[in-house]
Design a protein around this motif. Structure first.
Motif, mmCIF file in Angstrom:
data_model
loop_
_atom_site.group_PDB
_atom_site.id
_atom_site.type_symbol
_atom_site.label_atom_id
_atom_site.label_comp_id
_atom_site.label_asym_id
_atom_site.label_seq_id
_atom_site.Cartn_x
_atom_site.Cartn_y
_atom_site.Cartn_z
ATOM 1 N N GLY A 303 -1.085 38.361 22.084
ATOM 2 C CA GLY A 303 -1.518 37.347 22.272
ATOM 3 C C GLY A 303 -0.750 36.138 21.374
ATOM 4 O O GLY A 303 -0.061 36.637 20.425
ATOM 5 N N HIS A 304 -1.434 34.827 21.331
ATOM 6 C CA HIS A 304 -1.217 33.895 20.447
ATOM 7 C C HIS A 304 -2.490 33.475 19.840
ATOM 8 O O HIS A 304 -3.445 33.778 19.979
ATOM 9 N N VAL A 305 -1.925 32.553 18.642
ATOM 10 C CA VAL A 305 -2.930 31.934 17.921
ATOM 11 C C VAL A 305 -2.923 30.618 17.798
ATOM 12 O O VAL A 305 -1.737 29.890 17.943
ATOM 13 N N VAL A 306 -3.851 29.824 18.111
ATOM 14 C CA VAL A 306 -4.070 28.612 17.987
ATOM 15 C C VAL A 306 -5.068 27.946 16.935
ATOM 16 O O VAL A 306 -6.100 28.821 16.695
ATOM 17 N N ARG A 307 -4.963 26.949 16.412
ATOM 18 C CA ARG A 307 -5.944 26.343 15.379
ATOM 19 C C ARG A 307 -6.955 25.850 15.874
ATOM 20 O O ARG A 307 -7.261 25.186 17.059
ATOM 21 N N ASP A 308 -8.178 26.218 15.416
ATOM 22 C CA ASP A 308 -9.548 25.537 15.944
ATOM 23 C C ASP A 308 -10.274 24.878 14.656
ATOM 24 O O ASP A 308 -11.011 25.472 13.909
ATOM 25 N N GLY A 309 -9.816 23.850 14.138
ATOM 26 C CA GLY A 309 -10.691 23.045 13.090
ATOM 27 C C GLY A 309 -9.800 23.750 12.007
ATOM 28 O O GLY A 309 -8.672 23.917 11.738
ATOM 29 N N ASP A 310 -10.325 24.216 10.919
ATOM 30 C CA ASP A 310 -10.202 24.752 9.834
ATOM 31 C C ASP A 310 -9.966 26.620 10.125
ATOM 32 O O ASP A 310 -9.684 27.343 9.092
ATOM 33 N N ALA A 311 -10.269 26.715 11.207
ATOM 34 C CA ALA A 311 -10.000 28.255 11.430
ATOM 35 C C ALA A 311 -9.033 28.396 12.828
ATOM 36 O O ALA A 311 -8.371 27.407 12.933
ATOM 37 N N TYR A 312 -9.286 29.562 13.427
ATOM 38 C CA TYR A 312 -8.272 29.873 14.534
ATOM 39 C C TYR A 312 -8.867 30.496 15.675
ATOM 40 O O TYR A 312 -10.038 30.959 15.474
ATOM 41 N N ARG A 313 -8.389 30.643 16.870
ATOM 42 C CA ARG A 313 -8.578 31.414 17.812
ATOM 43 C C ARG A 313 -7.502 32.116 18.436
ATOM 44 O O ARG A 313 -6.353 31.770 18.441
ATOM 45 N N PHE A 314 -7.640 33.470 19.013
ATOM 46 C CA PHE A 314 -6.852 34.083 19.446
ATOM 47 C C PHE A 314 -6.829 34.099 20.858
ATOM 48 O O PHE A 314 -7.902 34.044 21.682
ATOM 49 N N ILE A 315 -5.837 33.806 21.753
ATOM 50 C CA ILE A 315 -5.335 33.580 22.972
ATOM 51 C C ILE A 315 -4.746 34.817 23.631
ATOM 52 O O ILE A 315 -3.551 35.109 23.561
ATOM 53 N N PRO A 316 -5.574 35.860 24.167
ATOM 54 C CA PRO A 316 -4.805 36.916 24.808
ATOM 55 C C PRO A 316 -3.692 36.568 25.699
ATOM 56 O O PRO A 316 -3.973 35.742 26.452
#
Length: 323
Positions: A303-316
């Protein structure tokens, strides 16, 4: 007294660490496993590269080993808020096979029959995927933990892929093969050391030592991701302008490591370096649109990675069916 004015991210964080009783029991229940087996392989493409994810199985460990530097109760609350078992961590084992040009590169070799009953399924899943083990040209080992290297030998104690070229990080190899390491570690780690040394010394594997940036085949290179072990490395694939990093155990949890990259696990040998490596990979992936493959992420783990504020989220990645 400090005044707190929560923004949207703060509210989401507070919701994640709310007491478990805030969610009805039925809402927290995970989906059950199948009666029969699910497929253990997954094909996709990256530019001109044919990619296959092959499962070696799964295993469970106490969730108490996750996020050991987190405030008390926050890991369990986070897991429950994400419909995950707060007591037991269920981990997949996703191996990547890269076919690019004349190279067929396998990342890690699994546990074989020497670790857990629920692992050691790599060869069976290769056969189900129509992949001949003798066709593997390169084997790259991210690090020498049991679920990544103990499956290197067959029942005759010889290397499973005798015609392949074997690659491991120079620093990783030096750590496990240093003199008398087994007597320098804690008793509970001695089996890991003996297993790593026996696997590295398997008959039929001539090791090539690699450093950060080295290419093991055209379009396929390695990169430092030290911390989880002394010389842990990841694999980077680039083809027709597209990139993917097989992160090994630089990231081990498909939710926790993204939302809280600052938390580390009890098995991470160097916590500070583990966090630094993880943050570097996440920042690179989010900035440059590089796909990730997580060895312990939910299968198939890409999957891919997107920023979420100072953290991140994984998008399968979207599972696509072939024509």
């Amino acid at each position: 007294m400090t005044l707190i004015r929560p923004n949207r991210r703060d509210l989401l964080r507070l919701a994640a660490i709310a007491p478990a009783f805030a969610l009805p029991v039925a809402a927290r229940a995970g989906l059950g496993g199948p009666i029969g087996p699910n497929p253990g392989h997954f094909h996709f493409t990256l530019g001109e590269a044919r990619m296959t994810v092959l499962s070696d199985g799964f295993f469970s460990q106490p969730a108490a080993g996750l996020g050991v530097n987190a405030p008390e109760g926050e890991v369990a609350a986070f897991l429950e808020a994400h419909y995950l078992n707060p007591a037991e961590n269920y981990a997949h084992t996703n191996h990547l096979l890269v076919e690019l040009g004349d190279a067929k590169v396998l990342v890690d070799v699994g546990s074989g029959s020497r670790f857990l009953d629920t692992t050691g399924r790599l060869l069976a899943n290769m056969e189900a995927a129509g992949i001949d083990p003798s066709s593997i040209t390169h084997v790259f080992i991210t690090h020498a933990h049991p679920d990544h290297i103990w499956g290197i030998r067959d029942d005759f104690d010889e290397a499973l892929f005798p015609d392949a070229a074997y690659f491991i990080g120079e620093t990783e190899h030096a750590y496990w093969t240093q003199d008398d390491l087994v007597n320098q570690v804690a008793p509970e780690e001695q089996q890991f050391v003996l297993g790593a040394v026996n696997s590295i010394n398997v008959d039929g594997a001539e090791w090539n030592f690699v450093k950060d940036g080295d290419e093991i085949a055209p379009g396929i290179s390695v990169m430092n991701s030290f911390g989880h072990t002394a010389g842990h490395m990841a694999l980077r694939v680039e083809s027709a302008g597209q990139q993917l990093i097989a992160v090994g155990d630089a990231l081990t949890h498909g939710w926790l490591n993204f939302a809280h990259p600052e938390w580390y696990n009890d098995i991470d040998a160097d916590p500070e370096t583990t966090v630094a490596s993880r943050r570097a990979i996440l920042d690179m992936a989010a900035s440059d649109g590089i796909a990730l493959l997580g060895y312990h992420f939910p299968f198939p783990g890409a999957g891919h990675v997107v920023r979420d504020g100072d953290a991140y989220r994984f998008i399968p990645a979207l599972w696509q069916f072939g024509g």
